[in-house]
Design an enzyme around this catalytic site. Structure first.
Site, PDB file in Angstrom:
ATOM      1  N   ASP A  96       0.902  -1.155   0.000  1.00 25.38           N
ATOM      2  CA  ASP A  96       0.000   0.000   0.000  1.00 25.38           C
ATOM      3  C   ASP A  96       0.942   1.206   0.000  1.00 25.38           C
ATOM      4  O   ASP A  96       1.621   1.468   1.008  1.00 25.38           O
ATOM      5  CB  ASP A  96      -0.864   0.005   1.254  1.00 25.38           C
ATOM      6  N   HIS A  97       1.008   1.917  -1.112  1.00 22.28           N
ATOM      7  CA  HIS A  97       2.079   2.918  -1.226  1.00 22.28           C
ATOM      8  C   HIS A  97       1.950   4.039  -0.204  1.00 22.28           C
ATOM      9  O   HIS A  97       2.926   4.717   0.098  1.00 22.28           O
ATOM     10  CB  HIS A  97       2.194   3.454  -2.659  1.00 22.28           C
ATOM     11  N   HIS A 101      -5.854   2.791   1.673  1.00 20.70           N
ATOM     12  CA  HIS A 101      -5.142   3.978   2.160  1.00 20.70           C
ATOM     13  C   HIS A 101      -5.787   4.615   3.404  1.00 20.70           C
ATOM     14  O   HIS A 101      -5.104   4.902   4.381  1.00 20.70           O
ATOM     15  CB  HIS A 101      -5.053   5.035   1.059  1.00 20.70           C
ATOM     16  N   ASP A 121     -11.300   1.724  -3.955  1.00 23.41           N
ATOM     17  CA  ASP A 121     -10.093   2.352  -4.492  1.00 23.41           C
ATOM     18  C   ASP A 121      -9.264   3.044  -3.404  1.00 23.41           C
ATOM     19  O   ASP A 121      -8.038   3.030  -3.461  1.00 23.41           O
ATOM     20  CB  ASP A 121     -10.507   3.371  -5.569  1.00 23.41           C
TER      21      ASP A 121
HETATM   22  C1  BG6 Z   1      -4.369   4.793  -5.911  1.00 18.47           C
HETATM   23  C2  BG6 Z   1      -5.758   4.925  -6.456  1.00 18.47           C
HETATM   24  O1  BG6 Z   1      -4.240   3.684  -5.076  1.00 18.47           O
HETATM   25  O2  BG6 Z   1      -4.043   5.971  -5.171  1.00 18.47           O
HETATM   26  C3  BG6 Z   1      -5.901   6.180  -7.304  1.00 18.47           C
HETATM   27  O3  BG6 Z   1      -6.056   3.784  -7.241  1.00 18.47           O
HETATM   28  C4  BG6 Z   1      -5.457   7.374  -6.516  1.00 18.47           C
HETATM   29  O4  BG6 Z   1      -7.243   6.338  -7.733  1.00 18.47           O
HETATM   30  C5  BG6 Z   1      -4.078   7.159  -5.924  1.00 18.47           C
HETATM   31  O5  BG6 Z   1      -5.443   8.495  -7.394  1.00 18.47           O
HETATM   32  C6  BG6 Z   1      -3.689   8.289  -5.006  1.00 18.47           C
HETATM   33  O6  BG6 Z   1      -2.341   8.161  -4.642  1.00 18.47           O
HETATM   34  P1  BG6 Z   1      -1.502   9.439  -4.226  1.00 18.47           P
HETATM   35  O7  BG6 Z   1      -0.200   8.883  -3.768  1.00 18.47           O
HETATM   36  O8  BG6 Z   1      -1.380  10.298  -5.444  1.00 18.47           O
HETATM   37  O9  BG6 Z   1      -2.276  10.111  -3.157  1.00 18.47           O
END
Ligand code: BG6
Length: 484
Positions: free
Chosen positions: A176-177, A239, A234
């Site tokens: 989960d980034h 997140h 999503d």
């Molecule tokens: C992803 C989603 O996991 O996270 C996207 O699939 C979203 O829809 C993105 O835009 C958001 O990531 P960050 O790091 O730009 O907040």
């Protein structure tokens, strides 16, 4: 022994935008184990040279001024390409042979990275198993699996079961980034590297917590995917719930994978799931931005929510009675991820200016992105104005305090996976518990007759969201960050 990173789905966006630039930065910082090799696998027929050229172009673009030719040339010479169909057993046999050829030292570790369309996760894992590529006789084998991990509790359980037929849990890294963002990691430090916050981090002092992940972008060209997903799958299942667990967890006994994940799991276990449709109606708001139905790949009667706000309760000694408001949406006012800890009013409102709603009491605003910092808001006396009070700030900003560019989340996560530290990756039970919170909300929404209310592009979601919050005696913290 230099490890090999095998990226499945190598012709996709994630590889060129995130994975290769992150690995390249690790190389520049001399953090990547010396001699690390990277093998891209996907169906497109590229030669090694063609693949390298494609990545050279994209890395120049995405790394910006963090690109330097000498390091890149050295790095890119260790990138290979092996064409293969993820569904064909024979392609794994030839991949295994190719890997043996390039892995000249015995016992080289391998990190498989599944960056394919999610429907290929199960077959890919099964084929790796069949080809004997998961066993650790000849070196460590780990697998990183991108989100989404399943589309609901049932599919997540099935995927877990299939993955665990081939790999052991400690070989599996569900990514989960958000957990690799420096500002998210700093939450752990804020809470457990300081003593001043802990005594007030509970129901006695905290009125509620708001977690907002607002995106300015719309679904763009991802309409086809997004419409089957919606904002809960999503953004929330992964997140937002991750951010919530870090805010709410107890201090682990040490900073390592098991104790950290045990504590996060306990939070998810304590969340009171919204099981009845009426509870869902009372504790959630959904929305869809105007124009969503015209997006490419979106059916014109779609009821998919592009915005959601949830009120969740964590039933434990620390948090009982403290609502956690989680909110996220596309096409909102600005891009901002921020967490607001709203403290209670002092027990006695001594000064007349204080007879205001709780939202004017102390607040800790934690800015995750794109602003990166923390503000503690507290009342001060306006000079020469009787006893007039004003909310003022202690203000910490990463940019001001630390020089240098903040690393991308993938740098940290890839390095942790290579080193075998799973603290920042989701465990099986964590993923399933998160789905069990989100699933009943999705089912209830699907059972509702009415469509999600619309909101104008560039707003903080539908009006209902503000009304709902106001009814609970508060307002959303709708502040677009000032970046400089
Ligand atoms: C992803 C989603 O996991 O996270 C996207 O699939 C979203 O829809 C993105 O835009 C958001 O990531 P960050 O790091 O730009 O907040």
């Amino acid at each position: 022994m230099p490890p090999t990173i095998v990226i499945f789905g190598a012709s996709g966006d994630l590889t060129s935008r995130k994975l290769i630039p992150a690995l390249f930065q690790l190389e520049r910082k001399e953090r990547l184990p010396a001699g690390t090799q990277i093998v891209g696998v996907s169906r497109t027929e590229f030669s090694h040279e063609e693949f390298r050229n494609k990545l050279t172009e994209s890395t120049k673009k995405f790394a910006g001024d963090r690109y330097d030719e000498e390091t890149w040339q050295n790095f890119v010479s260790r990138i290979y390409y092996h064409p293969g169909d993820i569904m064909k057993s024979e392609d794994y046999t030839s991949l295994a042979k190719f890997l043996e050829e390039i892995e000249t030292e015995p016992g080289s570790a391998r990190l498989y990275y599944l960056s394919t369309a999610p429907r290929f996760y199960e077959p890919a894992v099964a084929e790796l198993g069949k080809a004997g590529m998961a066993t650790e006789e000849h070196g460590e084998r780990r697998i990183v699996i991108e989100k989404p991990f399943g589309t609901d509790l049932e599919t997540a359980k099935k995927l877990n079961a299939e993955v665990l037929k081939v790999f052991d849990e400690d070989q599996v890294y569900r990514i989960d980034h958000y957990l690799g963002k420096e500002t998210v990691l700093n939450l752990l430090v804020l809470r457990f590297g300081n003593s001043i916050f802990e005594p007030i981090w509970n129901r006695q002092y905290v009125d509620h917590v708001q977690i907002t992940v607002a995106e300015e972008v719309s679904v763009g060209r991802r309409g086809g995917y997004y419409d089957t997903s919606g904002v809960l799958r999503d953004m929330f299942q992964n997140h937002l719930l991750q951010l919530m667990t870090i805010m709410a967890m107890e201090c682990p006994s040490e900073y390592s994978a098991k104790p950290v994940r045990d504590e996060k799991v306990k939070v998810l276990q304590s969340v009171r799931a919204l099981t009845e449709p009426e509870e869902v109606r009372a504790n959630t708001v959904r929305g869809q931005y105007q124009g969503y139905l015209d997006e490419e790949g979106v059916p014109n009667d779609s009821q998919t929510a592009t915005f959601a706000a949830l009120k969740l309760g964590i039933e434990n000694w620390r948090w009982q009675g403290v609502p956690f408001y989680l909110r996220s949406g596309k096409a909102m006012s600005c891009r901002t991820t921020q967490i607001v800890v709203q403290f209670r009013q002092p027990p006695l409102l001594l000064f007349s200016g204080m007879k205001k709603p709780v939202c004017d009491a102390n607040r800790l605003v934690i800015q995750i992105q794109p602003a990166e910092g923390i503000q503690l808001q507290f009342n001060t006396k306006v000079p020469d104005a009787g006893m007039r009070l004003k909310m003022t700030n202690f203000d910490f900003r990463f940019e001001r305090e630390y020089r240098g560019v903040m690393p991308e989340a993938y740098e940290r996560l890839l390095l942790d996976a290579l080193r075998g530290d799973a603290s920042l990756f989701a465990r099986r039970d964590e993923v399933e518990l998160a789905w069990s919170i989100v699933d009943p909300i999705m089912s209830a929404w699907e059972s509702f007759d009415e469509a999600p209310p619309k909101y104008e592009v560039g707003y903080w979601g539908p009006d209902q969201s503000n009304e709902w919050m106001r009814k609970q005696g508060c307002d959303w913290f709708d502040v677009c960050p000032v970046l400089h």
